[in-house]
Design an enzyme around this catalytic site. Structure first.
Site, PDB file in Angstrom:
ATOM      1  CE1 TYR A  79     105.349   2.891 -96.668  1.00  0.00           C
ATOM      2  CE2 TYR A  79     103.732   2.882 -98.440  1.00  0.00           C
ATOM      3  CZ  TYR A  79     104.125   3.276 -97.177  1.00  0.00           C
ATOM      4  OH  TYR A  79     103.289   4.052 -96.415  1.00  0.00           O
ATOM      5  CD  GLU A  83     104.422   3.568 -93.168  1.00  0.00           C
ATOM      6  OE1 GLU A  83     104.291   4.548 -93.908  1.00  0.00           O
ATOM      7  OE2 GLU A  83     105.074   3.597 -92.118  1.00  0.00           O
TER       8      GLU A  83
END
Ligand code: ADP
Ligand code: MG
Length: 389
Positions: free
Chosen positions: A109, A197
């Site tokens: 991530y 993101e």
């Protein structure tokens, strides 16, 4: 303003942030064409909506043949996709992204958000990438590494190393990771993004890092300097009432309660919403009519608030500073002639010429206008009126 994954990936490519090749499609035929254009033997059909969690909701699927691309595009286009970010009503899928399949060795991530308290962008990274990062943040926040970057010095190799060591990357992976993060930081800063993101950031079997997903949000106040990003706006993804309000210079956000709020100034609007909650009610919206409130903006405000069928009362809480209260009171009376205000309106005006304003409202003698002496009194009356008392 938010954009779609396929648009974020267009921006990534311009900055050499590696991402798989893909093309957006608005129809099943186009989806198949895109897959042919991409070549290869594995494609991913991805619903394009302004919400995450598409994979778990059935909006991201792997195809191993052109026939399968066709079947999946047919299935996903036009579906109402429900994810943990769309709410129970879901979102209609109007386009799909056809992307080449990646050989995933590991899902990480990587994100960048603005930390308002630190007044710096913060890069966040985690080994626990994939579809459940919210759970990681809630149950084991220590698994998320955060590095703030002072915009004055910009992204430096040591920021990258701190993230890479935190992720436990292998020695030979570190420099390509740092390059990736540096390019992403550039995307963030140069486009006035508020949020980027990448979940998952994928490590391929050949050891490269690629952005498999991409989500971006921008600072609305900076869009004037990025016409190419403004052009990416997808109005069908935005709340129609919010869009109309912004066209009139009103900032409106729809909420779930039943007490409509019309306030001048964002701070007072927040305080008003808090007070409504405090006295046991629920605001139906945030609405800041701005510093220059007049009869027209007040009328527009009523019109917009009343488009929400949940609204059972309206609390007008306006502070007369530069705008005098007597003018606002006249504006409210005028507005009630322009718009059919069929719910009780609780009015609290304070500041310059508040007394005159109270006289004006009293003399007008309109039965669904109730005056309030202060914020608390107004909130109590508005909540009671919404309950039908
Ligand atoms: P969302 O976050 O909305 O669920 P993603 O783009 O992250 O959507 O896709 C969900 C999952 O699907 C990813 O975690 C990944 O495992 C898989 N996936 C997405 N794109 C590809 C791709 N191009 N190749 C292989 N797998 C993919
Ligand atoms: Mg994702």
């Amino acid at each position: 303003m938010n954009i779609h994954e396929y648009q974020a990936k267009e921006i990534f490519k311009r900055y050499n942030v590696p991402t798989p090749s893909g093309y957006v499609a608005f129809s099943v035929e186009e989806a198949v064409e895109n897959a042919k254009k991409l070549g290869g033997s594995i494609w991913v059909v991805k619903a394009q909506i302004h919400a995450g969690g598409r994979g778990l909701g059935g909006g991201v699927k792997l195809a191993r043949s052109l026939d399968e691309v066709k079947t999946l595009a047919h299935e996903i286009l036009g579906m109402t996709l429900v994810t943990h970010q769309t709410g129970p009503a879901g979102k209609l899928v109007q386009k799909v992204y056809i992307e080449e399949g990646a050989d995933i060795a590991d899902e990480l991530y990587l994100g960048i958000v603005l930390d308002r308290a630190r007044e710096m962008p913060v890069i966040m990274a985690s080994r626990e990438g994939g579809m459940e990062i919210e759970k990681v943040a809630a149950t084991s926040p220590e698994k998320i590494i955060k590095v703030a970057v002072d915009p004055f010095i910009g992204f430096q190799a040591f920021h990258g190393r701190e993230l890479a060591y935190g992720l436990g990357l292998e020695k030979e992976e570190i420099s390509s990771f740092i390059k990736f993060a540096a390019a992403l930081y550039k995307v963030y800063m140069e486009n006035d993004a508020e949020m980027i993101e990448i979940n998952p950031l994928v490590k391929t079997k050949s050891g490269a890092f690629i952005a498999l997903d991409g989500k971006m949000g921008f600072d609305d106040n900076a869009l004037f300097r990025h016409p190419e990003i403004e052009a990416m706006r997808d109005e069908s993804e935005e709340n129609p009432i919010e869009r109309e309000a912004s066209g009139y210079g009103l900032s409106y956000v729809k909420l779930d309660g039943n007490v409509g709020c019309m306030v001048n100034g964002a701070g007072l609007a927040m305080g008003t919403m808090d007070t409504i909650n405090y006295v046991g009610g629920n605001p139906a919206n945030f609405l800041d009519v701005g510093g220059g409130a007049n009869a027209q903006t007040v009328a527009k405000g009523f019109e917009i608030i009343l488009k929400d069928p949940n609204v059972k009362s309206i609390f007008v809480n306006i502070f007369g500073g530069i705008v005098r209260c007597d003018r606002i009171a006249n504006g409210i009376l005028e507005a009630t002639k322009l718009v059919d205000v069929h719910v009780p309106v609780i009015v609290r005006l304070d500041g310059t010429n508040a007394k005159e304003a109270a006289e004006i409202l009293k003399n007008a003698n309109i039965k669904n206008i109730i005056t309030a002496s202060d914020l608390n009194d107004g909130a109590i009356k508005a909540v009671a009126a919404a309950k039908g008392n």
